[in-house]
Design a protein around this motif. Structure first.
Motif, PDB file in Angstrom:
ATOM      1  N   UNK A  91       0.829  -1.210   0.000  1.00 11.36           N
ATOM      2  CA  UNK A  91       0.000   0.000   0.000  1.00 11.36           C
ATOM      3  C   UNK A  91       0.865   1.262   0.000  1.00 11.36           C
ATOM      4  N   UNK A 154      -4.540  -5.807   0.731  1.00 12.48           N
ATOM      5  CA  UNK A 154      -5.642  -5.417  -0.171  1.00 12.48           C
ATOM      6  C   UNK A 154      -6.696  -6.515  -0.236  1.00 12.48           C
ATOM      7  N   UNK A 163      -8.370  -2.605 -10.967  1.00 15.84           N
ATOM      8  CA  UNK A 163      -7.924  -1.666  -9.920  1.00 15.84           C
ATOM      9  C   UNK A 163      -6.864  -0.734 -10.484  1.00 15.84           C
ATOM     10  N   UNK A 166      -8.315   1.835 -12.792  1.00 19.66           N
ATOM     11  CA  UNK A 166      -9.104   2.830 -12.068  1.00 19.66           C
ATOM     12  C   UNK A 166      -8.194   3.833 -11.372  1.00 19.66           C
ATOM     13  N   UNK A 168      -5.120   4.550 -12.233  1.00 17.42           N
ATOM     14  CA  UNK A 168      -4.521   5.354 -13.295  1.00 17.42           C
ATOM     15  C   UNK A 168      -5.514   6.394 -13.829  1.00 17.42           C
ATOM     16  N   UNK A 170      -8.053   7.763 -12.402  1.00 18.12           N
ATOM     17  CA  UNK A 170      -8.301   8.822 -11.417  1.00 18.12           C
ATOM     18  C   UNK A 170      -7.138   9.824 -11.397  1.00 18.12           C
ATOM     19  N   UNK A 193      -5.679  12.788  -1.912  1.00 21.87           N
ATOM     20  CA  UNK A 193      -7.144  12.757  -2.082  1.00 21.87           C
ATOM     21  C   UNK A 193      -7.570  11.530  -2.892  1.00 21.87           C
ATOM     22  N   UNK A 194      -6.809  11.257  -3.947  1.00 18.68           N
ATOM     23  CA  UNK A 194      -7.134  10.102  -4.790  1.00 18.68           C
ATOM     24  C   UNK A 194      -7.021   8.811  -3.977  1.00 18.68           C
ATOM     25  N   UNK A 196      -7.157   8.421  -0.730  1.00 21.50           N
ATOM     26  CA  UNK A 196      -8.148   8.356   0.352  1.00 21.50           C
ATOM     27  C   UNK A 196      -9.398   7.645  -0.155  1.00 21.50           C
ATOM     28  N   UNK A 197      -9.778   7.953  -1.379  1.00 21.07           N
ATOM     29  CA  UNK A 197     -10.962   7.332  -1.959  1.00 21.07           C
ATOM     30  C   UNK A 197     -10.650   5.923  -2.463  1.00 21.07           C
ATOM     31  N   UNK A 198      -9.537   5.780  -3.151  1.00 18.02           N
ATOM     32  CA  UNK A 198      -9.161   4.465  -3.697  1.00 18.02           C
ATOM     33  C   UNK A 198      -8.979   3.444  -2.573  1.00 18.02           C
ATOM     34  N   UNK A 199      -8.295   3.844  -1.525  1.00 17.94           N
ATOM     35  CA  UNK A 199      -8.040   2.934  -0.395  1.00 17.94           C
ATOM     36  C   UNK A 199      -9.263   2.786   0.509  1.00 17.94           C
ATOM     37  N   UNK A 200      -9.915   3.905   0.755  1.00 19.87           N
ATOM     38  CA  UNK A 200     -10.930   3.888   1.812  1.00 19.87           C
ATOM     39  C   UNK A 200     -12.340   3.680   1.344  1.00 19.87           C
ATOM     40  N   UNK A 201     -12.617   3.942   0.069  1.00 23.02           N
ATOM     41  CA  UNK A 201     -13.993   3.856  -0.404  1.00 23.02           C
ATOM     42  C   UNK A 201     -14.798   5.053   0.059  1.00 23.02           C
ATOM     43  N   UNK A 202     -15.986   5.156  -0.495  1.00 22.65           N
ATOM     44  CA  UNK A 202     -16.810   6.338  -0.255  1.00 22.65           C
ATOM     45  C   UNK A 202     -17.962   6.041   0.695  1.00 22.65           C
TER      46      UNK A 202
ATOM     47  N   UNK B 198     -14.704   2.104  -5.970  1.00 20.72           N
ATOM     48  CA  UNK B 198     -15.037   3.472  -5.550  1.00 20.72           C
ATOM     49  C   UNK B 198     -15.822   3.451  -4.232  1.00 20.72           C
ATOM     50  N   UNK B 201     -13.472   0.688  -1.535  1.00 21.62           N
ATOM     51  CA  UNK B 201     -12.061   0.855  -1.236  1.00 21.62           C
ATOM     52  C   UNK B 201     -11.309  -0.451  -1.460  1.00 21.62           C
ATOM     53  N   UNK B 202      -9.989  -0.348  -1.411  1.00 17.62           N
ATOM     54  CA  UNK B 202      -9.137  -1.475  -1.752  1.00 17.62           C
ATOM     55  C   UNK B 202      -8.521  -2.122  -0.513  1.00 17.62           C
TER      56      UNK B 202
END
Lengths: 204, 204
Positions: A91, A154, A163, A166, A168, A170, A193-194, A196-202, B198, B201-202
């Motif tokens: 990560x 992951x 993944x 996605x 890339x 973003x 910021x990218x 935070x969303x990619x790792x954490x989800x929305x 999205x 998260x990963x």
């Protein structure tokens, strides 16, 4: 190949510098006027050399564009590989890749315009561009995700290749927006910021 | 404006059909040869009309490209708004937007090439393209995320405008890959893969 390794002799140094000067000039000219509207003469003028001299180094405008892409990707990939080799966790490695992506393009606006716009303007370029260094880059992201899945950092239910695309996509959108924005702002911090969303989800 | 509302009279119907025919022909020609390599005569030939007739409807090749973009975005946004108005939850609404994005472009490969490649080939186009319908589209995604934050379905610590760009960037990359791929595959199902990452998260 770095400038230093090629400029051991006096004559060689001149050759490398002229090639360099043409490529730098071309990046500026393509970024300002667009690839299709640029002429080899414009590049020669910007580099301060005779038109004919350009043809000693490159067959065509098309070859100049390809050289810009190949050289930048080679540099980016070899520097990137060296950096991430020293990072143990997948990560953190992925974070560094995202940062490098935005740092590199954020430091050179003309190069960013060539990468985000001029190289995307024809399916021919896009296909060559995808087949060449770009596929290697996507592979590195994909492998980092696969490793992270193996080590358990992951989720295992996501396709690594998707993944990678996605992430890339973003980052790529961040760069394009940065180029087109009327407001000036630093690009590199958006990696955070990218991710935070990619790792954490929305979703909560 | 739909074809029906404009084709109430016999004469009007013909006008609309010729305009339509020119736009359809242009999408095909631009996708095949590239915008910069296409001539108005190629478009006229493809539409089966005289060159001069094209100029009765459009001032230039540039205006044709803009009309393709404007018409497609208008249609997409008005259809999309109608569809999502019937969905209560923000996350489901966002899912439908992502599906529509990929369904629409996945159903018309030539149009997708014009959107993903031909409209991206110059900073001039990109700026106009961003300023026009595209900004409205991004706004809809952003507002959906803001609503989801208010109703508690989405995390509150993420910037809606960045979330919107990331989702768009990810979908956009799926479309570009689909165009450039040597293998044929359906585009629309990838909405699910994009949203899995999205939303979820990963990281484990």
């Amino acid at each position: 190949m770095s400038r230093l390794t090629r400029s051991s002799g006096q004559g060689r140094a001149v050759v490398v510098d002229k090639r360099e000067a043409i490529l730098r000039a071309a990046i500026k000219v393509f970024a300002e006027r667009g690839y299709f509207n640029s002429k080899v003469a414009d590049i020669a003028g910007e580099a301060g050399i005779a038109d004919g001299t350009v043809y000693l180094y490159f067959k065509s405008k098309d070859e100049i564009l390809h050289s810009i892409f190949d050289r930048a990707m080679e540099e980016f990939i070899s520097e990137g590989k060296k950096e991430i080799a020293e990072i143990a966790e997948a990560d953190k490695r992925l974070r560094r890749i995202a940062e490098l992506h935005l740092e590199k393009l954020g430091a050179d606006r003309d190069m960013a315009i060539v990468f985000q716009v001029e190289l995307r303007g024809s399916t021919k370029f896009m296909e060559e561009f995808s087949a060449a260094g770009f596929a290697d880059y996507l592979k590195i992201i994909q492998q980092t995700i696969e490793e992270g899945q193996k080590t358990g950092v992951f989720r295992n239910d996501l396709k690594p290749v998707i993944c990678a695309k996605i992430l890339y996509g973003a980052l790529d959108e961040m760069v394009t927006n940065w180029i087109l924005s009327k407001k000036a702002y630093p690009l590199a911090p958006l990696a955070d910021e990218v991710l935070k969303i990619f790792f954490g989800g929305v979703l909560r």
